[in-house]
Design a protein around this motif. Structure first.
Motif, PDB file in Angstrom:
ATOM      1  N   MET A  98       1.025  -1.317  -0.163  1.00 54.27           N
ATOM      2  CA  MET A  98      -0.106  -0.262  -0.055  1.00 54.27           C
ATOM      3  C   MET A  98       0.595   1.228  -0.177  1.00 54.27           C
ATOM      4  O   MET A  98       1.846   1.699   0.858  1.00 54.27           O
ATOM      5  N   ASN A  99       0.527   2.143  -0.242  1.00 56.01           N
ATOM      6  CA  ASN A  99       1.502   3.757  -0.758  1.00 56.01           C
ATOM      7  C   ASN A  99       0.737   4.367   0.439  1.00 56.01           C
ATOM      8  O   ASN A  99      -0.144   3.892   0.788  1.00 56.01           O
ATOM      9  N   GLU A 100       1.852   5.404   0.010  1.00 54.89           N
ATOM     10  CA  GLU A 100       1.560   6.300   1.059  1.00 54.89           C
ATOM     11  C   GLU A 100       0.394   6.782   0.715  1.00 54.89           C
ATOM     12  O   GLU A 100      -0.387   6.779   1.772  1.00 54.89           O
ATOM     13  N   THR A 101      -0.491   7.228  -0.215  1.00 47.06           N
ATOM     14  CA  THR A 101      -1.035   7.727  -0.327  1.00 47.06           C
ATOM     15  C   THR A 101      -2.376   7.550   0.178  1.00 47.06           C
ATOM     16  O   THR A 101      -3.146   8.174   0.847  1.00 47.06           O
ATOM     17  N   ILE A 102      -2.175   6.041  -0.833  1.00 47.20           N
ATOM     18  CA  ILE A 102      -3.673   5.071   0.021  1.00 47.20           C
ATOM     19  C   ILE A 102      -3.878   5.002   1.232  1.00 47.20           C
ATOM     20  O   ILE A 102      -4.747   4.850   2.255  1.00 47.20           O
ATOM     21  N   LYS A 103      -2.746   4.848   1.973  1.00 42.03           N
ATOM     22  CA  LYS A 103      -2.459   4.429   3.206  1.00 42.03           C
ATOM     23  C   LYS A 103      -3.042   6.083   4.218  1.00 42.03           C
ATOM     24  O   LYS A 103      -4.104   5.685   4.777  1.00 42.03           O
ATOM     25  N   GLN A 104      -3.102   6.975   3.784  1.00 38.04           N
ATOM     26  CA  GLN A 104      -3.755   8.150   4.230  1.00 38.04           C
ATOM     27  C   GLN A 104      -5.331   8.101   3.735  1.00 38.04           C
ATOM     28  O   GLN A 104      -6.102   8.652   4.778  1.00 38.04           O
ATOM     29  N   LEU A 105      -5.838   7.586   3.038  1.00 33.96           N
ATOM     30  CA  LEU A 105      -7.165   7.427   2.280  1.00 33.96           C
ATOM     31  C   LEU A 105      -7.923   6.773   3.283  1.00 33.96           C
ATOM     32  O   LEU A 105      -8.604   7.087   4.570  1.00 33.96           O
ATOM     33  N   ALA A 152     -12.213  19.718  -4.376  1.00 31.82           N
ATOM     34  CA  ALA A 152     -11.701  20.744  -4.644  1.00 31.82           C
ATOM     35  C   ALA A 152     -11.362  20.134  -2.844  1.00 31.82           C
ATOM     36  O   ALA A 152     -10.194  20.641  -2.190  1.00 31.82           O
ATOM     37  N   ALA A 153     -12.185  20.773  -1.752  1.00 31.29           N
ATOM     38  CA  ALA A 153     -12.803  20.541  -0.440  1.00 31.29           C
ATOM     39  C   ALA A 153     -11.995  18.774  -0.261  1.00 31.29           C
ATOM     40  O   ALA A 153     -11.038  18.803   0.732  1.00 31.29           O
ATOM     41  N   GLN A 154     -11.796  17.813  -1.394  1.00 32.74           N
ATOM     42  CA  GLN A 154     -11.158  17.167  -1.104  1.00 32.74           C
ATOM     43  C   GLN A 154     -10.150  16.455  -0.500  1.00 32.74           C
ATOM     44  O   GLN A 154      -8.588  16.011  -0.033  1.00 32.74           O
ATOM     45  N   ASN A 155      -9.865  17.412  -1.898  1.00 31.43           N
ATOM     46  CA  ASN A 155      -8.352  18.020  -2.271  1.00 31.43           C
ATOM     47  C   ASN A 155      -7.697  18.387  -0.646  1.00 31.43           C
ATOM     48  O   ASN A 155      -6.017  17.946  -0.513  1.00 31.43           O
ATOM     49  N   ALA A 156      -8.218  19.449  -0.139  1.00 28.61           N
ATOM     50  CA  ALA A 156      -7.634  19.776   0.418  1.00 28.61           C
ATOM     51  C   ALA A 156      -7.904  18.936   1.882  1.00 28.61           C
ATOM     52  O   ALA A 156      -6.698  19.026   2.764  1.00 28.61           O
ATOM     53  N   VAL A 157      -8.471  18.426   2.019  1.00 25.07           N
ATOM     54  CA  VAL A 157      -8.093  17.663   3.164  1.00 25.07           C
ATOM     55  C   VAL A 157      -7.558  16.361   3.393  1.00 25.07           C
ATOM     56  O   VAL A 157      -6.333  15.933   4.252  1.00 25.07           O
TER      57      VAL A 157
END
Length: 244
Positions: free
Chosen positions: A1-8, A115-120
């Motif tokens: 699992m890469n870092e982006t997926i992990k954060q999600l 845009a809001a989800q990108n910020a989150v």
């Protein structure tokens, strides 16, 4: 699992914050990440208000279902579905009548939420918690006046940000619905009542009378609720305001 997926996977709503501030550099990264979001035709049919005045935070905390943590959040952003800039520029450069309609509102809502989800997600990657505040949809006329909004700028969602307390970091994330219950292939597959019950059993870990009590309590809290009446009234007012 890469870092982006992990954060999600790890991201959850955070409603308690430490006294540690969000730095100007962190805020700019969050805002710049929002601006990198996908947008219809690169029109950026949204805008963002950074609420810094404590009196405004206090007022919004009261209006948004009396939630004190909103006023305490170090960063409060209101995301607007905003067609105003394009209306103005079309008016200036074209000779045709400019009429903003329902589809324009829906596209602006899509741009705004992306845009809001990108910020989150950006905030999560920086160790900053966040919480969406859907109650900003209530009290439309009063919020329109409070924020000095023109006709084609609608407060669609508010997100509050802060460094999470240890209890928030350690709090278990609510279980999501199972993949097989959420994804259909090619066409929508309507579930039987029994299949729907099984779907909720997996998501809640409850069954029988326990599931029935949970659903009834949830309905009273979220569906048969006074705040929903006001949200519906404001939603109708938003549409009428937009297309008048």
């Amino acid at each position: 699992m890469n870092e982006t997926i992990k954060q999600l996977w790890e991201r959850k709503s955070v409603r308690e914050y430490t006294n540690q501030p969000i730095t100007n550099e962190e805020k700019e990264m969050i805002l710049q990440a929002a601006l990198q979001a996908p947008t219809a035709g690169n029109m950026a049919l949204y805008s963002i208000i950074d609420i810094q005045d404590q009196k405004l935070k206090d007022e919004l905390a009261i209006r948004c279902d009396h939630q004190p943590f909103i006023a305490k959040a170090p960063l409060v952003l209101i995301f607007l579905a905003d067609y105003q800039k394009w209306f103005d520029i079309f008016q200036h450069y074209t000779s045709d009548e400019v009429k903003i309609e329902e589809s324009d509102l829906l596209l602006a809502c899509e741009d705004c939420m992306i845009a809001a989800q990108n910020a989150v997600v950006a905030a999560q990657s920086l160790g900053i918690g966040s919480c969406y505040i859907g109650d900003i949809l209530e009290n439309f006329e009063a919020n329109q006046e409070l924020l000095h909004l023109p006709q084609y700028a609608i407060p669609l969602c508010m997100v509050v940000f802060g460094k999470p307390t240890p209890s928030q970091i350690n709090r278990k994330k609510p279980t999501r619905f199972a993949l097989e219950d959420m994804v259909s292939v090619d066409y929508y597959r309507e579930k039987t009542t029994e299949e729907t019950i099984q779907m909720f059993e997996k998501q809640t870990g409850k069954s029988g009378e326990d599931l029935e009590k949970y659903i009834i309590a949830f309905a009273k809290r979220k569906f048969y609720a006074l705040f929903r009446e006001e949200m519906n009234r404001s939603s109708r007012a938003i549409i009428q305001h937009w297309i008048k």
